[in-house]
Scaffold this active site. Structure first.
Site, PDB file in Angstrom:
ATOM      1  N   LYS A   1       0.886  -1.173   0.000  1.00 49.03           N
ATOM      2  CA  LYS A   1       0.000   0.000   0.000  1.00 49.03           C
ATOM      3  C   LYS A   1       0.916   1.213   0.000  1.00 49.03           C
ATOM      4  O   LYS A   1       1.531   1.551   1.010  1.00 49.03           O
ATOM      5  CB  LYS A   1      -0.902  -0.013   1.225  1.00 49.03           C
ATOM      6  CG  LYS A   1      -1.895   1.146   1.218  1.00 49.03           C
ATOM      7  CD  LYS A   1      -2.929   0.966   2.307  1.00 49.03           C
ATOM      8  CE  LYS A   1      -4.066   1.974   2.202  1.00 49.03           C
ATOM      9  NZ  LYS A   1      -3.673   3.354   2.030  1.00 49.03           N
TER      10      LYS A   1
ATOM     11  N   CYS B   1      34.238  21.370  26.635  1.00 49.38           N
ATOM     12  CA  CYS B   1      35.534  21.857  27.116  1.00 49.38           C
ATOM     13  C   CYS B   1      35.705  23.351  26.882  1.00 49.38           C
ATOM     14  O   CYS B   1      36.762  23.901  27.145  1.00 49.38           O
ATOM     15  CB  CYS B   1      36.661  21.076  26.451  1.00 49.38           C
ATOM     16  SG  CYS B   1      36.875  21.529  24.714  1.00 49.38           S
TER      17      CYS B   1
ATOM     18  N   CYS C   1      32.596  24.909  22.333  1.00 48.23           N
ATOM     19  CA  CYS C   1      32.320  23.510  22.670  1.00 48.23           C
ATOM     20  C   CYS C   1      31.688  23.434  24.066  1.00 48.23           C
ATOM     21  O   CYS C   1      32.268  23.901  25.041  1.00 48.23           O
ATOM     22  CB  CYS C   1      33.611  22.686  22.650  1.00 48.23           C
ATOM     23  SG  CYS C   1      33.356  21.023  23.309  1.00 48.23           S
TER      24      CYS C   1
END
Ligand code: IVH
Length: 668
Positions: A116, A403, A400
């Site tokens: 289908k 860090c 980031c």
């Protein structure tokens, strides 16, 4: 049975909602309601009408095609374009087949089982082999002329191989490849990408002045004008004329074979390259179709067996930023839990930040979430008309988040410029912790030193450290350096469960690591495990299994480097699975060599649905199959069993009565 509405007002409101959703469904480019909600609402409307036929208007969506939502247009169809009724499980399919048999006064002479396709129905007229007009379904009686756009659909050729005059009916849709190309074109033109292949196909088919031509595909499932043969033969002829069709579909003798074919379609759903939302089962012979006839809405000779929807909508609660082991920074969607094909989904990937901006997704939005097979669910777009007032675009991180280092944005996948070293400090301390590899003397300061010196970025590097190098570092004497190296080296004999804990596989902790290690015994078996294999472990559901599989694939290089350095990769507490565990009862459906018997269950087993019957076969150690052949070891025959029981006798296959099978099940 769905719950009926208890007031006429609630019933009318539901009808209005369904109509609006249907209009959006056929009009594109957005969906107003996801399929599962739509089907559930329709089921409640039907349940209400069963009890209160006096509330039902003549044009109820349960009676009319397309719920009145399609744009009617001015191309009148040669015959109405009907819809299909739906079933969602084997029991209701059984009932449909029994009803058809009653209507015919005998079993139907064969059924086709087709995909289908999740697209838009069209009727295409060919005159003497040339494509002259294509119309949408519209309200079923008349549709819109879309000849211009439809001519571009792959599979719907401009010219047939023979000069025949026919009307082809089928579905216009986008394959996964088409969808990708279409969205590339659309975003290049400065528009937000389509959220869903079907709405993309709808938008493209009805587009008038577009600056780009997005690709479309076509697959035929019906034809008029090719004579009066079976449907399966007509589809083959159509394919020979050059039209893509459902030719080659299985033709089944009865319900058991139908169910096996439906199951095969469901299992292969992810590999087709285009979306299907179920299987369509049709009587193959024109005589059967004529006898069964149609209601104003749908034929009685065909039915759609719907699969659970793979796209649903839910609220995006938040966007979190994750930093992977290699420093890759990705946005992750936190979702209001939603069930998609049987799995509760709580988070999804947003790929990358460009994608997020392009898809114009904001926290608080109602979003489309797609889960296809064994992949991590993804967000494909937002419903812009439901965006809460005052929502603000998501602000990607400037540095980031782990860090605070710089971010490299030169690639699509953003990355912390420190790469693997970004998360190394935490990862190494976690690896060395007491509950993981228990490496005494590897503290935070020293980890900082070796990472900063570029000596260590992942746990495998630890095993390359030597005492002479370590002794050179501040506050590290020769004795403590030697002791630390010894501690590192002796951690090699820790069990696999601790290695897994130390590697910090997402969605696992200490006890899950132990369960995984005990279940698979050794790393090779764990790395080779499929998502389905992982789900055999207690406490591992589909969402966790997908994540674990993805994590293990990402960790494979480190794992290999650890193994090369002599780290133990086996679990002493390995508990082999009971294929034939010593001392316990042998599983009744195992052969002497321990391999599973191939078992066919036909007819009904008291107290079990068909699916439960197959599950029971597996629980008893066997492998269930849908058809009887020489390879079948056992046929379980219940009430209503048909030709399969005869075939078993003919082939001399062992036969067991359903009651005996049920008793066997109670004995284990
Ligand atoms: S037969 C009179 N076959 O599903 C019966 N329909 O929900 C006409 N569809 O209107 C439909 N794949 O748009 C048929 N293999 C298939 C199909 C299919 C998709 C669509 C079609 C239909 C709708 C009903």
């Amino acid at each position: 049975m769905a719950e009926p509405f208890d007031t006429p007002a609630a019933y009318d409101a539901a009808i209005a909602q369904v109509r609006q959703a249907a209009a959006a469904y056929y009009g594109g480019p957005d969906l107003a309601m996801d399929d599962a909600d739509y089907d559930a609402l329709m089921a409640r409307i039907a349940a209400t009408e069963a009890g209160r036929p006096d509330w039902k208007p003549e044009d109820s969506p349960t009676e009319v095609v397309a719920a009145g939502g399609g744009v009617a247009g001015d191309v009148v169809h040669s015959e109405p374009m009907l819809s299909l009724d739906n079933v969602f499980d084997a029991d209701t399919l059984h009932r449909w087949a029994a009803r058809l048999e009653r209507l015919l006064g005998r079993p139907a002479a064969g059924f086709t089982v087709e995909p289908k396709i999740d697209g838009l129905a069209i009727a295409a007229r060919y005159e003497e082999g040339r494509l002259v007009q294509v119309a949408t379904r519209g309200d079923g009686r008349a549709g819109e002329d879309v000849t211009g756009q439809a001519r571009r659909a792959a599979g719907l050729p401009e010219r047939l191989t023979e000069p025949v005059t026919i009307e082809v009916r089928g579905e216009v849709f986008m394959t996964e490849g088409d969808f990708e190309v279409a969205n590339g074109m659309r975003t290049a033109a400065g528009e937000p990408p389509f959220a869903h292949p079907r709405s993309a196909a709808a938008g493209t088919l009805r587009a008038q002045d577009r600056t780009y031509d997005a690709p479309l595909s076509f697959l035929a499932y019906g034809v008029q004008g090719l004579g009066d043969g079976p449907h399966s033969a007509a589809m083959a002829t159509l394919a020979a004329l050059g039209v893509a069709s459902t030719a080659g579909m299985p033709v089944c003798a009865g319900i058991e074979e139908i169910l096996a074919a439906v199951e095969a379609l469901r299992a292969g759903r992810g590999t087709l390259g285009y979306g299907i939302d179920g299987a369509v089962i049709k009587a193959d012979q024109p005589a059967d179709r004529d006898l069964a006839g149609s209601s104003s809405r749908a034929p009685r000779w065909g039915i759609a067996y719907k699969f659970p929807a793979d796209t649903r909508t839910t609220r995006l609660k938040a966007i979190e930023v994750q930093v992977g082991r290699t420093g890759v920074i990705t946005p992750v969607a936190v979702l209001e839990p939603v069930q998609i094909s049987g799995v509760i989904v709580t988070s999804a990937t947003l790929h990358n930040f460009d994608d997020l901006v392009r898809r114009n997704v904001r926290p608080g939005d109602t979003v489309f979430v797609r889960r296809a097979g064994d992949v991590i669910p993804e967000i494909t777009g937002a419903k812009l008309d439901e965006r809460p007032a005052g929502s603000v675009p998501f602000e990607p991180p400037a540095r980031c988040p782990r860090c605070d280092g710089e971010i490299d944005r030169t690639q699509k996948r953003w990355r912390c410029t420190r790469g693997r070293a970004c998360g190394a400090h935490e990862a190494l301390l976690y690896y060395a912790a007491r509950d993981s590899m228990d490496i005494e003397g590897l503290g935070g300061k020293l980890v900082d030193t070796v990472v900063a010196a570029g000596l260590v970025t992942d746990p495998a590097d630890l095993y390359d450290l030597d005492a002479a190098t370590l002794a050179g570092f501040e506050r590290m004497g020769e004795v403590s350096a030697a002791k630390l190296v010894a501690a590192i080296q002796s951690s090699k004999s820790q069990p696999l469960s601790r290695v897994l804990t130390g590697l910090g596989v997402r969605m696992t902790g200490r006890s899950m690591s132990r369960r995984l290690a005990r279940h698979f015994g050794a790393i090779d078996a764990l790395l080779a495990a499929t998502v389905a294999d992982l789900q055999e472990v207690e406490g591992v559901g589909p969402e966790r299994a997908v994540t674990i599989a993805a994590e293990l694939a990402e960790l494979r290089p480190v794992i290999e480097r650890l193994a090369e350095r002599g780290v133990n990769m086996a679990e002493p507490d390995f508990q082999p699975r009971p294929s034939a565990p010593a001392g316990s009862l042998p599983l009744p459906l195992r052969k002497e060599d321990g391999s599973p018997m191939t078992v066919v269950v036909t007819g009904s087993v008291p107290g079990l649905t068909r699916n439960e019957g197959n599950e029971a076969v597996e629980r008893l150690g066997g492998k269930s199959s849908g058809s009887v052949s020489k390879k079948t070891d056992l046929v379980v025959v219940g009430e209503g069993a048909g030709s399969k029981a005869d075939k078993a006798v003919e082939l001399g296959v062992r036969v067991m009565a359903a009651e005996e099978f049920a008793a066997l099940l109670r004995s284990v």
